[in-house]
Design an enzyme around this catalytic site. Structure first.
Site, PDB file in Angstrom:
ATOM      1  N   ILE A 145     -11.000 -25.984  18.855  1.00 21.04           N
ATOM      2  CA  ILE A 145     -10.328 -26.337  20.264  1.00 21.04           C
ATOM      3  C   ILE A 145     -11.534 -25.802  21.219  1.00 21.04           C
ATOM      4  CG2 ILE A 145      -7.917 -26.684  19.844  1.00 21.04           C
ATOM      5  CD1 ILE A 145      -7.692 -23.698  20.931  1.00 21.04           C
ATOM      6  N   GLY A 146     -12.543 -25.229  20.788  1.00 23.65           N
ATOM      7  CA  GLY A 146     -13.621 -24.896  21.784  1.00 23.65           C
ATOM      8  C   GLY A 146     -13.958 -23.401  21.324  1.00 23.65           C
ATOM      9  N   THR A 147     -13.404 -23.128  20.348  1.00 24.31           N
ATOM     10  CA  THR A 147     -13.259 -21.570  20.013  1.00 24.31           C
ATOM     11  C   THR A 147     -14.811 -21.275  19.372  1.00 24.31           C
ATOM     12  OG1 THR A 147     -12.333 -22.201  18.005  1.00 24.31           O
ATOM     13  CG2 THR A 147     -11.060 -21.174  19.914  1.00 24.31           C
ATOM     14  N   LYS A 155     -10.293  -8.998  14.606  1.00 28.31           N
ATOM     15  CA  LYS A 155      -9.230  -9.148  15.126  1.00 28.31           C
ATOM     16  C   LYS A 155      -9.469 -10.654  15.918  1.00 28.31           C
ATOM     17  CE  LYS A 155      -8.000  -4.336  15.614  1.00 28.31           C
ATOM     18  NZ  LYS A 155      -8.130  -3.076  16.525  1.00 28.31           N
ATOM     19  N   GLU A 215      -7.170 -14.717  23.355  1.00 30.67           N
ATOM     20  CA  GLU A 215      -6.408 -14.591  24.313  1.00 30.67           C
ATOM     21  C   GLU A 215      -6.710 -13.217  25.079  1.00 30.67           C
ATOM     22  OE1 GLU A 215      -2.424 -16.448  22.976  1.00 30.67           O
ATOM     23  OE2 GLU A 215      -3.774 -15.955  20.982  1.00 30.67           O
TER      24      GLU A 215
END
Lengths: 196, 326, 709
Positions: free
Chosen positions: C464-466, C661, C665
């Site tokens: 999604i754009g990561t 990790k 976010e």
């Protein structure tokens, strides 16, 4: 974009067709150097003409109201929101993100966006790049921006593209992923390249 | 959007004739607000008379040293025009503080003047709105109205005019030239936009079929500047804005023109403030007194009282800065 | 127990170009609405215009006569669906209107123009009922739910908060409010769907198309293997595409009803009501500390709202269970179900809201104790997770604070608020901590070796754009000990091996683990292979259900620290961020280029949360007023000045083979507090309601000394 038959001319007898399908017009669009003769609903925006009729989906529909810039393309060399431009009213050549590369080589701004990772989801990216292409031309032509110091107003010569200037001049293109600092880097890189 | 007919006008008289074919016809220039409103269903003209090719796209010096600005001159071209930048910085600054580069490339002088309020209830046809449908009521008055009017509003409408450019033009004593079925006329810009009163559906005094053809500026009467406060750093409508023109001689105000944006249904020319300023010492104390005289008329709604000190602060600062620079 | 991370290979941690970058900059990457099968129709949904009630008439006949209209779907004729787990997907199933904006009909036509015009023209009659759209605060129907989002218990208590708070030397008792916030990904939710016999194909904009496929199979009662959902490129989601949203159900319904392909892209104006939002919260934080600033008692009480459609409780009090020493603690959530749109995930649900309040309260505690806010946080570092008592698998908050302070130049800071003024500009600096849990879920993947030396990794991850495509290739290359360019990654379709969604910052860990397993096994097979590869190559499949689903004995979280410098215009009340610097400890960073992009992206959204973004619920109409991008102020480029993201090298053996990790976010967590704390430092007034727009600032700027200099 060229026009041959039009919806109507001002003699009031236009060639538009007001039949059971609603008013339509024959429109000739010149996009990325290719001429397309289309019959379009008068309501069709340039954006929908590109996306739904010409399968050029590079320009994006983010808001459809001129509030996000994802649909930015160049019309007559100027950046515009293609979602607010009726195709029937558009009569200058259109360049979309698909038309920026030359001879198989990416436009310097496309290269700079890749090199700086100035994108994430990519949905605003074509609009950002088209916008930036025009930005460099505007700056070269000496156009001012909101952050141009009034007394530094040089009627002649190129605008001084500081990072603040680039930020302001790119503010018509929202990016929800937050790639702004990298977009500024990419525009600055391409600018250096063009003035070199 | 409802289907419509599109007619391209090549000459101004032809545009008027074409428009006359339907009482609800609309002129289409840049379309940045018109097409937006058609998509929202706020406007549904059966006929668009496209005036994009009319020869109204020039900026030229007038014989008296003023400036004539064609109605279809694009906002970006006007902002970048050397004469505008050098003689009327307030106008260039106002234009550049509005919208985005893409919109300014398309939006025109005439269209900018005629843009409609961004009141959220006006823009949503599922709500009543006296401006959109006279007599249905005003949900903004007791609704979400932080961005709406503090001056000159009525029980029927609390909308604000969204233009930055028009605020600068108001302070510059611009005149608007109109051409209609009954001929040409000219009036001060400050008389062009209306207050809502009990006819909020009418934004301006434009008559049916009339076309804005030109905006004319008198020679500059002083130094000038525009300041705007907004929720984000760019690409946002004004919470409040100020356009000021100031000429100072021997420490006293020789000429002062002040107009507010974001506060009222029209660009708000601050005549009461100007009255105080005329001939008074060009200092911060005078400026504050003058602005207070103007803003005494403010009648904030429940949630937009902040606009009064905001406008006051902006105006005093702009005047002070102009005085310091002159 | 999970295996310790393997030593990084040459690809992990490398600054590798985003694999889909060239497609995205040339406009050739296709999104959900950019597929037009032959004969494709266009659908336009119709939102309810009452806040609560019933649909009593749908005048479909009137619009069926309009040009190009093929169908009008409503509860009267729409295909019946199976019972969805998520009731927001039960569209057009009955006449109920649970909130304004809820879809009550769908028009299908030959062109987008005709579809929209007919949807606008469709007359719907309602029997409106009295509605209750809040506000939530003080509402008589507030209740304590069992759980908040994420499965967290709504209430946790340790020790005796009341007694400890009463006897503490220093007190903070403050209430913070956040408006609703909207995700507004740049790509509005869209689907293109068609049936071929009993087979369903959908291009959908989502964060995880395995789930979308499974839900569609349930709703339309078809076997999963006959449904394919593709999401090759997704224009952002930020939680709002985490699970299926109504557009995909409507598009599939319309395709079934008309027998034609149907494309449906939601108008931007509809999104605020139908795809979720960050719920508004009122958060009371009470901290009792000793004279040295060490916390004795901590209470975080959250009041929020949900819809009558389903219970969603923003878990804003959860980070208070993780962050600081707090021997006596009470953390609670209360919620009321109103006739309003249904809230859902928005980037760091819980943490983003909760850490605004907690970290603002910590700043107030620093002021009350006279301690530097960095020092105060260091004094409250717990040695175990306060709520669970579990040891941390790794916790480098202190390192982030110290490194951030060094990079930012914090040590020279004059702590006095409201004293830095130049002309009309007041400046201030602020700090806040960040945290986000380490989440991981089971995934499958296959790895294939071809005789020509190339490799293909396949799984239904979503980018999604990561940068998922890119990072998964890096993980694969290292596990295979093969050159990066020998690895092709296929993701973004439910036809690929099942994988979880891109959400909870868990994508790289979950998918990467399966990729790592598959590739390690493949490499092992290749090593032990005698003779050449068979012409069809060699494929292995991995499933991490066993290891990734396991409960860990450790508390596992990423941490970070934000440092902000702001400028406040004393005349206009405009606040602009001048500098924002974050330092994060999030395990191994696998691709610094894409990681930096994600972190600064989160921080940017945090600037919006602090200063520009807010959705106002008009309680009279039950709708959010800011429904477009002109009035909902996503930050623009000019709002985002110098922005830096740094990270610490963190080796955590208790995570996954990559030692990673999540980073998607944590960038937004704490950002708003750092900015708000800087605003306090600038103006000397504590403003506890976000966003900090000029109307909020101005009433407090008057008693200030006049301009100097």
């Amino acid at each position: 974009m060229d026009r041959e038959g039009t919806a109507g001319r001002d003699d009031g007898r236009g060639e538009g067709r007001d039949g059971p399908e609603g008013p339509t017009s024959s429109v000739t669009l010149r996009v990325n150097g290719t001429v397309h003769a289309l019959r379009l609903d008068n309501r069709t925006t340039l954006l929908d003409a590109l996306r739904e009729h010409l399968d050029l989906t590079g320009a994006k529909k983010g808001c459809d109201h001129g509030q996000c810039g994802a649909c930015t393309v160049l019309v007559g060399g100027r950046r515009v929101n293609s979602c607010l431009l009726l195709a029937v009213a558009c009569d200058e050549p259109v360049t979309t993100v698909e038309g920026l590369a030359r001879d198989g080589r990416l436009h310097p701004l496309q290269e700079a966006f890749v090199a700086r990772d100035a994108l994430q989801c990519g949905y605003c990216t074509p609009g950002q790049i088209c916008s930036a292409v025009a930005l460099l031309d505007e700056a070269a032509a000496g156009h001012p921006s909101h952050v141009t110091p009034p007394h530094a107003a040089r009627a002649e010569g190129a605008a001084d593209l500081t990072r603040d200037e680039i930020r302001e001049r790119m503010s018509g293109n929202l990016c929800r992923c937050g790639a702004y600092p990298h977009i500024v880097d990419a525009v600055a890189d391409a600018h250096r390249e063009t003035v070199r | 959007m409802k289907p419509f007919e599109h007619v391209r006008a090549e000459r101004t008289e032809r545009a008027l004739a074409a428009h006359a074919r339907h009482p609800r016809a609309q002129y289409l220039a840049g379309g940045t607000n018109l097409v937006d409103l058609m998509k929202l269903g706020v406007l549904d003209p059966p006929l668009l008379v496209d005036i994009g090719r009319l020869p109204l796209d020039t900026v030229a010096e007038t014989s008296d040293g003023g400036l004539g600005i064609g109605a279809t001159v694009r906002n970006s071209d006007l902002a970048a025009h050397p004469l505008v930048r050098s003689r009327y910085p307030v106008l260039s600054q106002a234009l550049l503080s509005g919208a985005s580069p893409q919109l300014r490339n398309v939006a025109t002088t005439g269209g900018n003047l005629l843009q409609r309020t961004r009141c959220p209830y006006f823009q949503d046809v599922s709500h009543p709105c006296n401006k959109r449908e006279p007599g249905t009521g005003c949900p903004a008055r007791d609704g979400v109205h932080r961005d709406l009017a503090v001056l000159g509003h009525s029980a029927h409408c609390v909308a604000t005019h969204p233009s930055d450019m028009a605020v600068a033009l108001a302070a510059l004593d611009a005149r608007v030239r109109l051409l209609g079925p009954d001929g040409a006329r000219e009036l001060p810009l400050t008389d062009f936009h209306r207050l809502p009163g009990d006819r909020p559906e009418r934004d301006t005094v434009l008559r049916p079929g009339e076309l804005v053809t030109e905006v004319v500026l008198p020679p500059p009467a002083g130094t000038s500047a525009y300041r705007k406060a907004r929720d984000r750093a760019s690409y946002a409508f004004a919470l409040a804005s100020v356009a000021a023109v100031l000429a100072v001689a021997d420490g006293r105000v020789r000429h002062a023109a002040l107009a507010f944006g974001g506060l009222a249904h029209r660009p708000w020319r601050a005549r009461a403030a100007e009255e105080v300023l005329r001939g008074a010492p060009a200092d911060e104390e005078t400026f504050a007194r003058a602005v207070d005289a103007e803003l005494a008329a403010a009648r904030p709604l429940r949630d937009n009282g902040f606009k009064v000190p905001l406008a006051r602060g902006l105006a005093v600062r702009v005047l002070t800065d102009l005085a310091a620079a002159s | 127990m999970c295996p310790p991370p393997t030593p990084p290979g040459p690809a992990a941690g490398a600054d590798v170009e985003r694999r889909d970058a060239r497609h995205k900059v040339t406009g050739t990457a296709r999104y959900a609405a950019e597929h037009t099968p032959p004969g494709c129709l266009h659908a336009a949904p119709v939102p309810a215009t009452v806040a609560r009630g019933r649909v009593t008439a749908v005048h479909a006949d009137e619009v069926l006569r309009l040009p190009g209209v093929h169908a009008v779907l409503s509860h009267e004729n729409a295909p019946r669906l199976g019972e969805p787990d998520d009731p927001t997907l039960a569209v057009l199933q009955n006449d109920r209107v649970p909130h304004r904006g809820w879809y009550v009909a769908l028009v299908v036509a030959d062109t987008p123009e005709n579809a929209r015009a007919a949807a606008d023209a469709l007359r719907i009659e309602y029997a409106p009922e009295e509605h209750d759209a809040g506000p939530a605060d003080g509402h008589p129907r507030l209740y304590t739910p069992e759980e908040a989002n994420g499965g967290h218990p709504a209430v946790r208590e340790r020790g005796d908060f009341d007694a400890a708070f009463a006897t503490a030397a220093v007190h903070v008792d403050a209430t913070y409010t956040l408006t609703a916030l909207h995700n507004h990904p740049m790509e509005p939710h869209a689907s293109t769907a068609w049936w071929t016999g009993g087979d369903l194909t959908v291009h959908d904009s989502n964060q995880g198309s395995t789930t979308v496929r499974n839900v569609l199979a349930e709703l339309f009662a078809v076997p999963r293997e006959r449904v394919t959902v593709a999401a090759a490129h997704v224009g952002g989601g930020f939680g709002s595409k985490g699970t299926p949203r109504p557009q995909v159900v409507l598009a599939v319904m319309a395709a079934r009803h008309t027998g034609r392909p149907v494309k449906l892209a939601l108008p931007r104006r509809h999104l605020p009501a139908v795809v979720g939002h960050r719920a508004p919260t009122v958060q009371r934080v009470r901290i009792g500390a000793d004279a040295h600033g060490v916390i004795r008692a901590l209470a975080h009480d959250v009041t929020t709202q949900t819809s009558t459609v389903k219970e969603f409780v923003e878990q804003a009090a959860v980070p208070a269970r993780v962050m600081y020493t707090s021997p006596h603690s009470r953390t609670t959530h209360r919620v009321v179900a109103l006739d309003v749109p249904t809230p859902s995930w928005m980037r760091a649900p819980g943490e983003a809201s909760g850490m605004y309040a907690l970290e603002a309260a910590m700043d107030e505690l620093a002021a009350a104790t006279g301690l530097d806010p960095v020092e105060l946080r260091l004094r409250n570092e717990p040695d175990r997770e306060p709520d669970s008592g579990r040891p941390f698998s790794s916790r480098n908050l202190a390192g982030c604070l110290r490194e951030g302070a060094r990079l930012f130049g914090w040590e020279d800071r004059d702590p006095r608020p409201g004293v830095r003024r130049s002309g009309d500009r007041l400046t201030g600096t602020g700090v806040a901590s960040a945290t986000y849990p380490y989440l991981v879920g089971p995934s499958t993947a296959t790895a294939h070796a071809a005789p020509d030396g190339t490799h293909v990794v396949r799984l239904n991850a979503t980018d999604i754009g990561t940068g998922a495509r890119t990072v998964l290739a890096q993980i694969a290359a290292d596990a295979l000990r093969a050159p990066l360019d020998s690895v092709r990654v296929e993701i973004g379709s439910s036809a690929l091996p099942d994988a979880p969604l891109a959400g909870g910052s868990s994508g790289t860990s979950s998918w990467g683990w399966a990729v790592h397993r598959a590739c390690t096994t493949l490499a092992e097979r290749l090593r032990t292979l005698t003779g050449p590869l068979p012409p069809e190559g060699l494929t292995v499949r991995a499933d991490t259900a066993q290891e990734a689903g396991k409960e860990s004995p450790y508390a596992r979280h990423a941490f970070g620290a934000h440092f902000a410098e702001v400028e406040v215009d004393a005349v206009t009340g405009e606040v602009r961020v001048r500098r924002l610097l974050g330092v994060f400890a999030a395990g191994r960073i696998l691709n610094p280029r894409t990681a930096r992009s994600q972190l600064i992206g989160g921080m940017t959204m945090g600037i919006g949360m602090a200063l520009t973004e807010g959705s106002t619920l008009d309680t009279r109409s039950g709708e959010f007023v800011e429904r477009d991008l002109a009035s909902y102020h996503v930050p623009v480029n000019a709002d985002v000045p110098s922005l830096e993201a740094h990270w610490l090298d963190e080796e955590d053996p208790h995570l996954n083979p990559m030692g990673s990790k999540g980073i998607g976010e944590i960038g937004i967590v704490g950002t708003a507090a750092a900015v708000a704390n800087a605003v306090h430092h600038a103006v000397g007034v504590r403003l506890r309601d976000l966003p900090l727009t000029p109307d909020r600032l101005l009433p407090h700027l008057h008693g200030l000394p006049d301009r100097q200099g």
